[in-house]
Enzyme design. Structure first.
Site, PDB file in Angstrom:
ATOM      1  N   LYS A 111      49.336  23.962  75.672  1.00 33.62           N
ATOM      2  CA  LYS A 111      48.337  24.343  76.683  1.00 33.62           C
ATOM      3  C   LYS A 111      47.159  23.358  76.658  1.00 33.62           C
ATOM      4  O   LYS A 111      46.627  22.972  77.704  1.00 33.62           O
ATOM      5  CB  LYS A 111      47.837  25.779  76.458  1.00 33.62           C
ATOM      6  N   TYR A 128      52.338  26.397  70.900  1.00 34.81           N
ATOM      7  CA  TYR A 128      51.896  26.941  72.196  1.00 34.81           C
ATOM      8  C   TYR A 128      50.512  26.417  72.554  1.00 34.81           C
ATOM      9  O   TYR A 128      50.295  25.882  73.653  1.00 34.81           O
ATOM     10  CB  TYR A 128      51.875  28.481  72.144  1.00 34.81           C
ATOM     11  N   THR A 165      44.119  29.009  78.165  1.00 34.58           N
ATOM     12  CA  THR A 165      43.885  29.988  77.099  1.00 34.58           C
ATOM     13  C   THR A 165      42.768  29.551  76.153  1.00 34.58           C
ATOM     14  O   THR A 165      42.506  28.351  76.007  1.00 34.58           O
ATOM     15  CB  THR A 165      45.188  30.173  76.284  1.00 34.58           C
ATOM     16  N   ASP A 166      42.170  30.519  75.486  1.00 41.74           N
ATOM     17  CA  ASP A 166      41.158  30.200  74.469  1.00 41.74           C
ATOM     18  C   ASP A 166      41.793  29.602  73.207  1.00 41.74           C
ATOM     19  O   ASP A 166      41.095  29.052  72.358  1.00 41.74           O
ATOM     20  CB  ASP A 166      40.340  31.452  74.099  1.00 41.74           C
ATOM     21  N   GLU A 167      43.131  29.715  73.099  1.00 43.19           N
ATOM     22  CA  GLU A 167      43.789  29.253  71.873  1.00 43.19           C
ATOM     23  C   GLU A 167      43.687  27.739  71.707  1.00 43.19           C
ATOM     24  O   GLU A 167      43.905  27.218  70.613  1.00 43.19           O
ATOM     25  CB  GLU A 167      45.243  29.735  71.843  1.00 43.19           C
TER      26      GLU A 167
HETATM   27  P1  NAD Z   1      54.219  35.301  80.953  1.00 44.19           P
HETATM   28  O1  NAD Z   1      55.070  34.663  79.904  1.00 44.19           O
HETATM   29  O2  NAD Z   1      54.226  36.774  81.117  1.00 44.19           O
HETATM   30  O3  NAD Z   1      54.593  34.688  82.390  1.00 44.19           O
HETATM   31  C1  NAD Z   1      54.886  33.339  82.592  1.00 44.19           C
HETATM   32  C2  NAD Z   1      55.646  33.225  83.912  1.00 44.19           C
HETATM   33  O4  NAD Z   1      55.914  31.833  84.157  1.00 44.19           O
HETATM   34  C3  NAD Z   1      56.999  33.941  83.899  1.00 44.19           C
HETATM   35  O5  NAD Z   1      57.145  34.694  85.071  1.00 44.19           O
HETATM   36  C4  NAD Z   1      58.010  32.807  83.864  1.00 44.19           C
HETATM   37  O6  NAD Z   1      59.230  33.125  84.509  1.00 44.19           O
HETATM   38  C5  NAD Z   1      57.257  31.724  84.606  1.00 44.19           C
HETATM   39  N1  NAD Z   1      57.729  30.373  84.315  1.00 44.19           N
HETATM   40  C6  NAD Z   1      58.051  29.846  83.095  1.00 44.19           C
HETATM   41  N2  NAD Z   1      58.440  28.579  83.252  1.00 44.19           N
HETATM   42  C7  NAD Z   1      58.325  28.283  84.579  1.00 44.19           C
HETATM   43  C8  NAD Z   1      58.574  27.116  85.353  1.00 44.19           C
HETATM   44  N3  NAD Z   1      59.009  25.970  84.811  1.00 44.19           N
HETATM   45  N4  NAD Z   1      58.340  27.165  86.690  1.00 44.19           N
HETATM   46  C9  NAD Z   1      57.922  28.320  87.266  1.00 44.19           C
HETATM   47  N5  NAD Z   1      57.697  29.455  86.588  1.00 44.19           N
HETATM   48  C10 NAD Z   1      57.887  29.429  85.257  1.00 44.19           C
HETATM   49  O7  NAD Z   1      52.766  34.756  80.679  1.00 44.19           O
HETATM   50  P2  NAD Z   1      51.344  35.431  80.989  1.00 44.19           P
HETATM   51  O8  NAD Z   1      50.906  36.191  79.799  1.00 44.19           O
HETATM   52  O9  NAD Z   1      51.379  36.072  82.326  1.00 44.19           O
HETATM   53  O10 NAD Z   1      50.441  34.118  81.052  1.00 44.19           O
HETATM   54  C11 NAD Z   1      50.257  33.417  82.284  1.00 44.19           C
HETATM   55  C12 NAD Z   1      49.385  32.211  82.041  1.00 44.19           C
HETATM   56  O11 NAD Z   1      48.138  32.626  81.511  1.00 44.19           O
HETATM   57  C13 NAD Z   1      49.965  31.231  81.009  1.00 44.19           C
HETATM   58  O12 NAD Z   1      49.705  29.927  81.453  1.00 44.19           O
HETATM   59  C14 NAD Z   1      49.205  31.532  79.743  1.00 44.19           C
HETATM   60  O13 NAD Z   1      49.088  30.364  78.943  1.00 44.19           O
HETATM   61  C15 NAD Z   1      47.875  31.966  80.288  1.00 44.19           C
HETATM   62  N6  NAD Z   1      47.111  32.913  79.443  1.00 44.19           N
HETATM   63  C16 NAD Z   1      47.703  34.045  78.979  1.00 44.19           C
HETATM   64  C17 NAD Z   1      46.969  34.947  78.210  1.00 44.19           C
HETATM   65  C18 NAD Z   1      47.555  36.251  77.703  1.00 44.19           C
HETATM   66  O14 NAD Z   1      46.893  36.948  76.942  1.00 44.19           O
HETATM   67  N7  NAD Z   1      48.751  36.625  78.098  1.00 44.19           N
HETATM   68  C19 NAD Z   1      45.625  34.676  77.922  1.00 44.19           C
HETATM   69  C20 NAD Z   1      45.054  33.496  78.414  1.00 44.19           C
HETATM   70  C21 NAD Z   1      45.816  32.630  79.187  1.00 44.19           C
HETATM   71  P1  TYD Z   2      50.047  38.183  70.546  1.00 45.37           P
HETATM   72  O1  TYD Z   2      50.049  39.376  71.436  1.00 45.37           O
HETATM   73  O2  TYD Z   2      51.343  37.507  70.235  1.00 45.37           O
HETATM   74  O3  TYD Z   2      48.979  37.166  71.146  1.00 45.37           O
HETATM   75  P2  TYD Z   2      48.371  35.794  70.510  1.00 45.37           P
HETATM   76  O4  TYD Z   2      49.212  35.376  69.361  1.00 45.37           O
HETATM   77  O5  TYD Z   2      48.497  34.867  71.672  1.00 45.37           O
HETATM   78  O6  TYD Z   2      46.960  36.122  70.123  1.00 45.37           O
HETATM   79  O7  TYD Z   2      49.405  38.614  69.168  1.00 45.37           O
HETATM   80  C1  TYD Z   2      48.106  39.187  69.088  1.00 45.37           C
HETATM   81  C2  TYD Z   2      47.767  39.317  67.632  1.00 45.37           C
HETATM   82  O8  TYD Z   2      48.664  40.278  67.039  1.00 45.37           O
HETATM   83  C3  TYD Z   2      47.985  38.023  66.843  1.00 45.37           C
HETATM   84  O9  TYD Z   2      46.965  37.930  65.845  1.00 45.37           O
HETATM   85  C4  TYD Z   2      49.335  38.198  66.192  1.00 45.37           C
HETATM   86  C5  TYD Z   2      49.410  39.704  65.968  1.00 45.37           C
HETATM   87  N1  TYD Z   2      50.768  40.288  66.026  1.00 45.37           N
HETATM   88  C6  TYD Z   2      51.206  41.137  64.994  1.00 45.37           C
HETATM   89  O10 TYD Z   2      50.460  41.413  64.024  1.00 45.37           O
HETATM   90  N2  TYD Z   2      52.455  41.662  65.080  1.00 45.37           N
HETATM   91  C7  TYD Z   2      53.291  41.383  66.106  1.00 45.37           C
HETATM   92  O11 TYD Z   2      54.461  41.884  66.105  1.00 45.37           O
HETATM   93  C8  TYD Z   2      52.840  40.530  67.167  1.00 45.37           C
HETATM   94  C9  TYD Z   2      53.730  40.211  68.332  1.00 45.37           C
HETATM   95  C10 TYD Z   2      51.556  40.016  67.073  1.00 45.37           C
END
Ligand code: NAD
Ligand code: TYD
Length: 352
Positions: free
Chosen positions: A163, A159, A133-135
């Site tokens: 990461k 988080y 992630t970019d975070e």
């Molecule tokens: P998500 O929470 O929707 O999915 C995570 C999945 O991992 C779930 O299906 C969960 O059951 C599984 N999981 C958790 N613990 C596990 C374990 N010990 N073994 C096997 N499976 C396990 O998350 P997402 O949004 O799909 O994100 C996927 C990846 O991408 C993450 O690594 C996250 O850090 C990264 N990412 C997410 C975003 C975003 O905007 N959602 C952006 C950049 C990077």
């Molecule tokens: P989120 O989807 O949780 O992603 P991330 O924290 O990983 O960026 O949140 C996106 C943005 O929205 C973040 O700045 C937090 C804000 N947010 C709210 O304002 N209200 C909410 O209920 C949630 C879940 C997020």
């Protein structure tokens, strides 16, 4: 040839598996622990598809991983498995370090042992793609340049710290053991199949259920939104042509304030499913207490990925968000299924 996708029942992972098998025929083994965020229904279009096998289990289970890697002669692993929600990492950090750091360590160990047993050709072509992630880069002031791959890591939430740690462990396995790893750091994703704890699906779900749309603080925090299908395309490209040991930033070049995103969703819903009283869903917007340590702004500089591998996001935000809203409107059974017990407990704890 087979790829192993860990965390493939979650949001991005399931989109990746579905896209992978829609664009090619190479088989996929999906390993997922099915935590609250993992949902087997995400992969139901693949029921009966001989190219796909689902295994329930953890990336922390080295013996299981070893068996899958050898048994399927896996040629690449894409690691999505993680705890992924910042707010949950604030109320319970430990699970984030167990899964994201220790889980990744166990995965790396299993892959290291497997790769050591491969012949030279198979070892040379093997890849482990770690999805991050970019975070990890921390936060930007409103006028600062977007995150490049060379930015220092400055994670601010548990988080992001977990990461960042996992990225460091992956890097160490490259430097120390020569493991052929790739790392991607992507901005906020949106699209179908996202669990309604994250901003966009939460706002859609709450709006339709007559609930408050909780905006943290002033709502002027900025995120760089990328359509999930574009992220999946970037990952396929990095897996195909990325140089082992390299990191690639992935982003939408699409910075929006949270309040802007929430207002746009309200307008889309007003047009598609007007409220019975004829008023706008925007009336449900409620500013709530800000998230502790809330990063003010993320922005990704994805020029390396474009320059070296020719990837660019294809989906514009307005159209992508409209498609996403339409998906949620058309999949209310999916939403009802995932917003059962565990979800309701979380919402009660988080929003009171
Ligand atoms: P998500 O929470 O929707 O999915 C995570 C999945 O991992 C779930 O299906 C969960 O059951 C599984 N999981 C958790 N613990 C596990 C374990 N010990 N073994 C096997 N499976 C396990 O998350 P997402 O949004 O799909 O994100 C996927 C990846 O991408 C993450 O690594 C996250 O850090 C990264 N990412 C997410 C975003 C975003 O905007 N959602 C952006 C950049 C990077
Ligand atoms: P989120 O989807 O949780 O992603 P991330 O924290 O990983 O960026 O949140 C996106 C943005 O929205 C973040 O700045 C937090 C804000 N947010 C709210 O304002 N209200 C909410 O209920 C949630 C879940 C997020």
């Amino acid at each position: 040839m087979t790829i192993l996708v860990t965390g493939g029942a979650g949001f991005i992972g399931s989109n990746f598996v579905l896209d992978w098998l829609a664009t090619g025929d190479e088989p996929v083994v999906t390993l997922d622990a099915l935590t609250y965020a993992g949902n087997l229904a995400n992969l139901s279009p693949l029921d009966g598809d001989a190219r796909h096998k689902f295994v329930r289990g953890s990336i922390g289970d080295g013996a299981l991983l070893g068996g899958l890697l050898r048994g399927h002669e896996v040629r690449a692993v894409v690691n999505f498995a993680a705890e992924s929600h910042v707010d949950r990492s604030i109320s319970g950090p430990a699970a984030f370090f167990e899964t994201n750091v220790m889980g990744t360590l166990h995965l790396l160990e299993a892959v290291r042992a497997y790769v050591a047993g491969l012949d030279d050709a198979a070892r040379a072509s093997f890849r482990l793609l770690h999805v991050s992630t970019d975070e990890v880069y921390g936060t930007l002031a409103h006028d600062e340049a977007a995150f490049a791959e060379t930015n220092p890591y400055k994670p601010n939430s548990p988080y992001a710290a977990s990461k960042a740690s996992s990225d460091h462990v992956v890097r160490a396995y490259r430097e120390t053991f020569g493991l052929p790893v790739l790392v991607t750091n992507c901005s906020n994703n949106y699209g179908p199949l996202q669990f309604p704890e994250k901003l966009i699906p939460l706002v859609i779900h709450n709006a339709l259920n007559g609930k408050a749309l909780p905006v943290y603080g002033d709502g002027l925090q900025v995120r760089d939104w990328l359509y999930v299908g574009d992220h999946c395309a970037a990952l396929r490209r990095v897996l195909e042509a990325g140089a082992p040991g390299e990191t690639y930033n992935v982003g939408g070049d699409n910075q929006k304030t949270n309040i802007e995103v929430v207002r746009t969703i309200c307008a889309l819903l007003d047009a598609r499913r007007p409220r019975a009283d004829g008023l706008s869903y925007a009336g449900q917007i409620t500013h709530v207490t800000d998230r502790p340590g809330h990063d003010r702004r993320y922005a990704i500089d994805a020029r390396k990925l474009e320059r070296e591998l020719g990837w660019r996001p294809a989906q514009g935000f307005e159209r992508g968000l409209a498609k996403t809203v339409d998906w949620y409107l058309g999949n209310e059974a999916w939403v009802a299924n995932v917003t059962s017990g565990a979800y309701r407990e979380w919402v009660a704890r988080q929003y009171g």
